[in-house]
Design a protein around this motif. Structure first.
Motif, PDB file in Angstrom:
ATOM      1  N   PHE A 138       6.146  -2.547 -13.772  1.00  0.00           N
ATOM      2  CA  PHE A 138       7.064  -2.966 -12.718  1.00  0.00           C
ATOM      3  C   PHE A 138       6.732  -4.411 -12.398  1.00  0.00           C
ATOM      4  O   PHE A 138       6.126  -4.694 -11.364  1.00  0.00           O
ATOM      5  N   TRP A 139       7.085  -5.319 -13.286  1.00  0.00           N
ATOM      6  CA  TRP A 139       6.804  -6.739 -13.107  1.00  0.00           C
ATOM      7  C   TRP A 139       7.823  -7.552 -13.903  1.00  0.00           C
ATOM      8  O   TRP A 139       8.575  -7.015 -14.710  1.00  0.00           O
ATOM      9  N   TRP A 140       7.848  -8.848 -13.621  1.00  0.00           N
ATOM     10  CA  TRP A 140       8.813  -9.746 -14.262  1.00  0.00           C
ATOM     11  C   TRP A 140       8.093 -10.795 -15.108  1.00  0.00           C
ATOM     12  O   TRP A 140       7.118 -11.392 -14.678  1.00  0.00           O
ATOM     13  N   GLY A 207      12.404 -12.671  -4.585  1.00  0.00           N
ATOM     14  CA  GLY A 207      13.197 -12.013  -5.610  1.00  0.00           C
ATOM     15  C   GLY A 207      12.768 -10.572  -5.731  1.00  0.00           C
ATOM     16  O   GLY A 207      11.646 -10.214  -5.361  1.00  0.00           O
ATOM     17  N   ARG A 208      13.646  -9.739  -6.248  1.00  0.00           N
ATOM     18  CA  ARG A 208      13.312  -8.319  -6.352  1.00  0.00           C
ATOM     19  C   ARG A 208      14.177  -7.643  -7.403  1.00  0.00           C
ATOM     20  O   ARG A 208      15.204  -8.185  -7.826  1.00  0.00           O
ATOM     21  N   LEU A 219       8.618  -1.983  -5.198  1.00  0.00           N
ATOM     22  CA  LEU A 219       7.496  -2.932  -5.191  1.00  0.00           C
ATOM     23  C   LEU A 219       7.600  -3.946  -6.327  1.00  0.00           C
ATOM     24  O   LEU A 219       6.682  -4.731  -6.542  1.00  0.00           O
ATOM     25  N   MET A 220       8.709  -3.937  -7.045  1.00  0.00           N
ATOM     26  CA  MET A 220       8.879  -4.834  -8.195  1.00  0.00           C
ATOM     27  C   MET A 220       9.435  -6.176  -7.726  1.00  0.00           C
ATOM     28  O   MET A 220      10.574  -6.544  -8.006  1.00  0.00           O
ATOM     29  N   ASN A 221       8.610  -6.900  -6.994  1.00  0.00           N
ATOM     30  CA  ASN A 221       9.028  -8.170  -6.400  1.00  0.00           C
ATOM     31  C   ASN A 221       8.537  -9.358  -7.224  1.00  0.00           C
ATOM     32  O   ASN A 221       7.587  -9.250  -8.007  1.00  0.00           O
ATOM     33  N   ASN A 309      -8.057   0.055  -8.179  1.00  0.00           N
ATOM     34  CA  ASN A 309      -7.086   1.155  -8.224  1.00  0.00           C
ATOM     35  C   ASN A 309      -5.656   0.629  -8.203  1.00  0.00           C
ATOM     36  O   ASN A 309      -4.971   0.678  -7.176  1.00  0.00           O
ATOM     37  N   PRO A 310      -5.156   0.127  -9.343  1.00  0.00           N
ATOM     38  CA  PRO A 310      -3.778  -0.388  -9.388  1.00  0.00           C
ATOM     39  C   PRO A 310      -2.740   0.678  -9.057  1.00  0.00           C
ATOM     40  O   PRO A 310      -1.703   0.380  -8.469  1.00  0.00           O
ATOM     41  N   GLU A 311      -2.997   1.918  -9.425  1.00  0.00           N
ATOM     42  CA  GLU A 311      -2.051   3.007  -9.180  1.00  0.00           C
ATOM     43  C   GLU A 311      -1.794   3.211  -7.690  1.00  0.00           C
ATOM     44  O   GLU A 311      -0.692   3.573  -7.282  1.00  0.00           O
ATOM     45  N   GLU A 312      -2.802   2.937  -6.870  1.00  0.00           N
ATOM     46  CA  GLU A 312      -2.633   3.076  -5.429  1.00  0.00           C
ATOM     47  C   GLU A 312      -1.701   2.007  -4.876  1.00  0.00           C
ATOM     48  O   GLU A 312      -0.945   2.242  -3.938  1.00  0.00           O
ATOM     49  N   VAL A 313      -1.750   0.819  -5.484  1.00  0.00           N
ATOM     50  CA  VAL A 313      -0.912  -0.291  -5.034  1.00  0.00           C
ATOM     51  C   VAL A 313       0.505  -0.165  -5.594  1.00  0.00           C
ATOM     52  O   VAL A 313       1.480  -0.321  -4.856  1.00  0.00           O
ATOM     53  N   LYS A 314       0.604   0.121  -6.891  1.00  0.00           N
ATOM     54  CA  LYS A 314       1.899   0.254  -7.556  1.00  0.00           C
ATOM     55  C   LYS A 314       1.931   1.569  -8.333  1.00  0.00           C
ATOM     56  O   LYS A 314       1.509   1.619  -9.487  1.00  0.00           O
TER      57      LYS A 314
END
Length: 341
Positions: A138-140, A207-208, A219-221, A309-314
């Motif tokens: 989930f990123w650009w 942006g989103r 959360l894909m900002n 813990n990236p999973e907790e954030v995204k």
């Protein structure tokens, strides 16, 4: 009736809250206050359609109330009013008038749509730049083909120049949207959609992703950093010739940790050790970015949270956590990442 009142009051509260929140966004994120030519052209179309709808509503309600009052039943009057069923004049009017209104709306809409969907000129010029925006879960990712730059999460553009953005996706359907600059455009796998953007003044525009794409869609900002041409040129030169080699012993240890754990997915330019991973964001110049993962303020505390813990954030992110690293390795890894300017 007693049950209807609480529901009506609740609806009123939510309506007032929504109206209040609509005015809380900063101007640089407000779709109704665009900061570029592209956004203003799109806003003109919105206003045109609203004005036409208001005109239609006013005319319809005027006719409605006129008929309601003019032909209301009077006391003692049992006569049947004059019938207009089958009136050729009325039928022509309520066919022709909507067609005229649709044509008035369609002509500028089609013209602007095709104009903004044009590809960038083939010959490079100082008047514009090209960017390819690729959506991932989930990123650009942002690529500058004329400058040989690949970066992520921050799209840098020069103020006063048109930016031709080619939008696509590497996995599922996303949507590229910068509310303060232009409307959204779909990012579809195997397809290139185009949208021009431009900024009239420097600033950071939110942006989103505007298409439901998974657990962390919300959360894909990302950010669009509009800067003066001179500052943009400096950023380009820095990205083209970065120095990402560590300067201290701790940073050197961190680079080794990065090479052992992150290099297969992430890329860092400007190092003697070639790091060319292409599955995750390019981390060149990581410390100069405003956000971590496009979401968290870029500081040591949030970096530590993300790495553990990236999973907790995204939720749904493909990045694994690094809680298995000992304290020394984690500290050195953070020191190396924070040295990437």
């Amino acid at each position: 009736m007693s049950r209807g009142k609480p529901i009506g009051r609740l609806f009123l509260v939510f309506a007032m809250f929504a109206l209040f929140m609509a005015g809380c966004e900063k101007p640089m994120s407000n779709v109704l206050d665009p900061q570029g030519k592209t956004g203003k052209e799109q806003l003109h179309l919105i206003n045109l359609s609203v004005y036409i709808m208001i005109l239609v509503c006013v005319v319809v309600f005027a006719i409605f109330f006129y008929v309601l009052l003019r032909f209301r039943r009077k006391p003692g009057d049992n006569s049947i009013p004059k019938q207009v069923e089958g009136s050729l004049t009325l039928e022509i009017l309520w066919i022709v008038i909507p067609v005229i209104l649709l044509v008035i709306l369609a002509i500028p809409t089609v013209a602007v749509t095709f104009s903004q969907a044009k590809a960038a000129p083939k010959q490079q010029s100082d008047d514009f730049i090209r960017v390819k925006a690729i959506g991932h879960q989930f990123w650009w990712e942002f690529q500058y083909p004329d400058h040989n730059i690949r970066t992520a999460q921050e799209l840098h553009i020069p103020v006063g120049k048109k930016v031709y953005v080619e939008v696509t996706s590497d996995d599922v359907v996303h949507a590229f949207w910068v509310p303060g600059l232009a409307g959204k455009v779909d990012a579809s796998p195997g397809r290139i959609n185009r949208v021009p953007i431009d900024a009239e003044k420097p600033g950071v525009y939110k942006g989103r992703c505007a298409e439901l794409c998974g657990a962390s869609h919300a959360l894909m900002n990302f950010q669009v950093v509009a800067e003066k041409s001179s500052d943009f040129d400096k950023w380009v030169k820095k990205r083209q010739s970065p120095n990402s080699d560590p300067q201290t012993a701790e940073q050197k240890d961190g680079k080794k940790v990065f090479a052992q754990n992150c290099m297969s997915c992430h890329a860092i330019d400007g190092t003697q050790l070639k790091m060319r991973g292409n599955k995750a964001p390019n981390l060149t110049g990581f410390s100069s970015r405003n956000k971590i993962a496009g979401l968290l303020d870029n500081n040591e505390k949030n970096l530590d949270r993300w790495l553990h813990n990236p999973e907790e954030v995204k939720p749904g992110t493909y990045m694994p956590g690094f809680s298995h690293l000992d304290k020394k390795d984690m500290t050195s890894l953070k020191a190396y990442l924070q040295s990437l300017e």
